[in-house]
Scaffold this motif. Structure first.
Motif, PDB file in Angstrom:
ATOM      1  N   VAL A  69      -2.324   0.302   1.546  1.00 50.42           N
ATOM      2  CA  VAL A  69      -2.950   1.377   0.783  1.00 50.42           C
ATOM      3  C   VAL A  69      -2.093   1.644  -0.449  1.00 50.42           C
ATOM      4  N   PHE A  70      -2.748   1.746  -1.605  1.00 51.78           N
ATOM      5  CA  PHE A  70      -2.025   2.046  -2.835  1.00 51.78           C
ATOM      6  C   PHE A  70      -2.766   3.142  -3.594  1.00 51.78           C
ATOM      7  N   SER A  71      -2.136   3.673  -4.620  1.00 45.07           N
ATOM      8  CA  SER A  71      -2.761   4.743  -5.397  1.00 45.07           C
ATOM      9  C   SER A  71      -2.395   4.616  -6.865  1.00 45.07           C
ATOM     10  N   LEU A  72      -3.253   5.199  -7.704  1.00 44.89           N
ATOM     11  CA  LEU A  72      -3.054   5.245  -9.149  1.00 44.89           C
ATOM     12  C   LEU A  72      -3.010   6.703  -9.594  1.00 44.89           C
ATOM     13  N   ALA A  73      -2.111   7.009 -10.525  1.00 49.24           N
ATOM     14  CA  ALA A  73      -2.058   8.359 -11.092  1.00 49.24           C
ATOM     15  C   ALA A  73      -1.502   8.255 -12.501  1.00 49.24           C
ATOM     16  N   GLY A  74      -1.625   9.337 -13.255  1.00 54.82           N
ATOM     17  CA  GLY A  74      -1.130   9.342 -14.626  1.00 54.82           C
ATOM     18  C   GLY A  74      -2.197   8.898 -15.604  1.00 54.82           C
ATOM     19  N   ALA A  91      -6.933   6.535  -4.739  1.00 51.36           N
ATOM     20  CA  ALA A  91      -6.231   5.781  -3.692  1.00 51.36           C
ATOM     21  C   ALA A  91      -7.190   4.761  -3.105  1.00 51.36           C
ATOM     22  N   MET A  92      -6.672   3.593  -2.733  1.00 51.85           N
ATOM     23  CA  MET A  92      -7.540   2.472  -2.373  1.00 51.85           C
ATOM     24  C   MET A  92      -6.859   1.567  -1.357  1.00 51.85           C
ATOM     25  N   TRP A  93      -7.665   0.930  -0.540  1.00 57.57           N
ATOM     26  CA  TRP A  93      -7.178  -0.100   0.377  1.00 57.57           C
ATOM     27  C   TRP A  93      -7.236  -1.450  -0.327  1.00 57.57           C
ATOM     28  N   ALA A  94      -6.161  -2.225  -0.231  1.00 55.12           N
ATOM     29  CA  ALA A  94      -6.124  -3.564  -0.820  1.00 55.12           C
ATOM     30  C   ALA A  94      -5.908  -4.594   0.276  1.00 55.12           C
ATOM     31  N   GLU A  95      -6.617  -5.687   0.168  1.00 57.86           N
ATOM     32  CA  GLU A  95      -6.447  -6.790   1.110  1.00 57.86           C
ATOM     33  C   GLU A  95      -5.400  -7.760   0.575  1.00 57.86           C
ATOM     34  N   ALA A  96      -4.831  -8.548   1.467  1.00 53.66           N
ATOM     35  CA  ALA A  96      -3.869  -9.569   1.055  1.00 53.66           C
ATOM     36  C   ALA A  96      -4.526 -10.532   0.069  1.00 53.66           C
ATOM     37  N   ALA A 156       3.037   4.768   8.291  1.00 52.63           N
ATOM     38  CA  ALA A 156       2.667   5.368   9.569  1.00 52.63           C
ATOM     39  C   ALA A 156       1.388   4.752  10.116  1.00 52.63           C
ATOM     40  N   GLY A 157       0.660   4.054   9.263  1.00 47.52           N
ATOM     41  CA  GLY A 157      -0.583   3.429   9.698  1.00 47.52           C
ATOM     42  C   GLY A 157      -1.704   4.449   9.796  1.00 47.52           C
ATOM     43  N   GLY A 158      -2.765   4.073  10.463  1.00 47.78           N
ATOM     44  CA  GLY A 158      -3.904   4.979  10.587  1.00 47.78           C
ATOM     45  C   GLY A 158      -5.052   4.527   9.709  1.00 47.78           C
ATOM     46  N   GLY A 159      -6.256   5.046  10.005  1.00 47.28           N
ATOM     47  CA  GLY A 159      -7.435   4.643   9.263  1.00 47.28           C
ATOM     48  C   GLY A 159      -7.408   5.124   7.830  1.00 47.28           C
ATOM     49  N   PHE A 160      -8.114   4.392   6.978  1.00 47.09           N
ATOM     50  CA  PHE A 160      -8.211   4.780   5.573  1.00 47.09           C
ATOM     51  C   PHE A 160      -9.531   4.248   5.041  1.00 47.09           C
ATOM     52  N   PRO A 161     -10.255   5.047   4.247  1.00 38.25           N
ATOM     53  CA  PRO A 161     -11.550   4.580   3.728  1.00 38.25           C
ATOM     54  C   PRO A 161     -11.370   3.406   2.771  1.00 38.25           C
ATOM     55  N   LYS A 162     -11.979   2.280   3.090  1.00 38.02           N
ATOM     56  CA  LYS A 162     -11.779   1.098   2.247  1.00 38.02           C
ATOM     57  C   LYS A 162     -12.345   1.291   0.846  1.00 38.02           C
ATOM     58  N   GLY A 163     -13.290   2.215   0.692  1.00 41.50           N
ATOM     59  CA  GLY A 163     -13.798   2.524  -0.633  1.00 41.50           C
ATOM     60  C   GLY A 163     -12.874   3.423  -1.420  1.00 41.50           C
ATOM     61  N   GLY A 164     -11.894   3.979  -0.727  1.00 38.24           N
ATOM     62  CA  GLY A 164     -10.914   4.827  -1.382  1.00 38.24           C
ATOM     63  C   GLY A 164     -11.383   6.253  -1.573  1.00 38.24           C
ATOM     64  N   PHE A 165     -10.524   7.050  -2.170  1.00 34.72           N
ATOM     65  CA  PHE A 165     -10.889   8.424  -2.523  1.00 34.72           C
ATOM     66  C   PHE A 165     -10.039   8.861  -3.701  1.00 34.72           C
TER      67      PHE A 165
END
Length: 330
Positions: A69-74, A91-96, A156-165
């Protein structure tokens, strides 16, 4: 792990800096836009002090070598993940194997990338921030280069929306707290400092004229161009401690605003101090842009501080509720 595919000078690993060492001449460093850096971390579930990447030269491109999971700001950099356009403050989920690209922003100067778990480089004096002048911290004390690979600490892991938020950008969420840009001039709130009265009539001109951010500006200080201001008499001063936000006036009469890599001491007279809560806006000012200093009070600073705290708390709560909802439907 992430791999840097394209970058320019001055893009670095940063956190919120290393306070407590100014007495031995070590600058705090850290993110220029501390608010954007904090938002990027909170969106991926990190503490605000986790290390991320500050990008101020473009284009910038990286590859994810593992899912994360990564995020963009600024600044809005027309970011794309494998060609898919992403909004700022997202914030977004990225695949390998996926690639993230940041392009020159239309407005603003710096973008921040957060990664769940944070960039895992060795801390120096309690911080992972890069000190380019000291050549320590971050990745070998230098800016990032093509081919660099950065480890990301376990999350910590855990679910995350693959479409991001996403979250509401601070300029919108805090519009009632920060004065708006007028006619292309950024208002920067400040409080008169110790040698303010030494400038007599020129002190008024410090507040009323528009100053331009000089091309000689950097992370150490923003040098401002305009009609010079000078003290009513030449006074020899001893060096004194300085920190980000202090506005000094050298003999040439054009102010310098100390920024994240601020010197630890200096002897130029201090005419004002920018509110700490306003430094993030100044950090996003582009070379050649104009600003005007606005007289402020300690009450103004406290009001802004409380509003920023509430805004960051809301981001934390929004993320928690989102993950809770996802867990309930899993």
């Amino acid at each position: 792990m992430i791999e840097i595919l394209a970058t320019g000078p001055l893009n670095t690993v940063q956190d919120l800096g290393r306070p407590g060492y100014r007495k031995i001449g070590v600058t705090a460093c850290g993110a220029m836009d501390t608010l954007a850096h904090s938002i990027a971390n909170l969106m991926v579930g990190n503490d605000v002090s986790a290390a991320g990447i500050e990008v101020q030269t473009f284009p910038f491109r990286l590859r994810f070598e593992e899912p994360m999971v990564f995020s963009l700001a600024g600044a809005d950099c027309a970011a794309r993940l494998d060609g898919q356009q992403l909004s700022a403050f997202w914030a977004m989920w990225a695949e390998a194997g996926q690639e993230l690209e940041l392009n020159p922003p239309k407005d603003g100067a710096r973008a921040y990338l957060g990664f769940e778990g944070g960039i895992d480089v060795a801390p120096v004096m309690g911080s992972r921030s890069t000190s380019l002048r000291g050549a320590f911290g971050g990745l070998d004390g230098r800016f990032l280069a093509v081919g660099d690979r950065l480890a990301v600490a376990p999350s910590a892991g855990g679910g995350f929306p693959k479409g991001g938020f996403g979250v509401t950008p601070p300029l919108e969420a805090l519009a009632d707290i920060f004065p708006p840009v007028a006619d292309g001039v950024l208002p920067v709130r400040a409080i008169p400092a110790g040698e303010h009265d030494l400038f007599a009539a020129d002190a008024e001109r410090f507040w009323t004229q528009a100053w331009k951010v000089s091309a000689r500006s950097d992370r150490t200080g923003f040098r401002l161009s305009g009609e010079p201001i000078r003290p009513k008499e030449v006074v020899e001063m001893r060096s004194h401690g300085v920190m980000p936000g202090v506005v000094q006036v050298p003999p040439a009469g054009e102010p310098i605003v100390q920024m994240s890599d601020a010197n630890t001491a200096g002897g130029y007279p201090k005419i004002a101090g920018v509110l700490e809560t306003d430094l993030w806006r100044l950090a996003q000012a582009r070379i050649g842009s104009s600003l005007r200093f606005v007289p402020a009070t300690h009450a103004d600073a406290r009001q802004a501080e409380l509003a920023i705290t509430a805004y960051l708390d809301d981001i934390c709560q929004t993320r928690a509720l989102l993950l809770q909802a996802l867990s309930a439907f899993a």
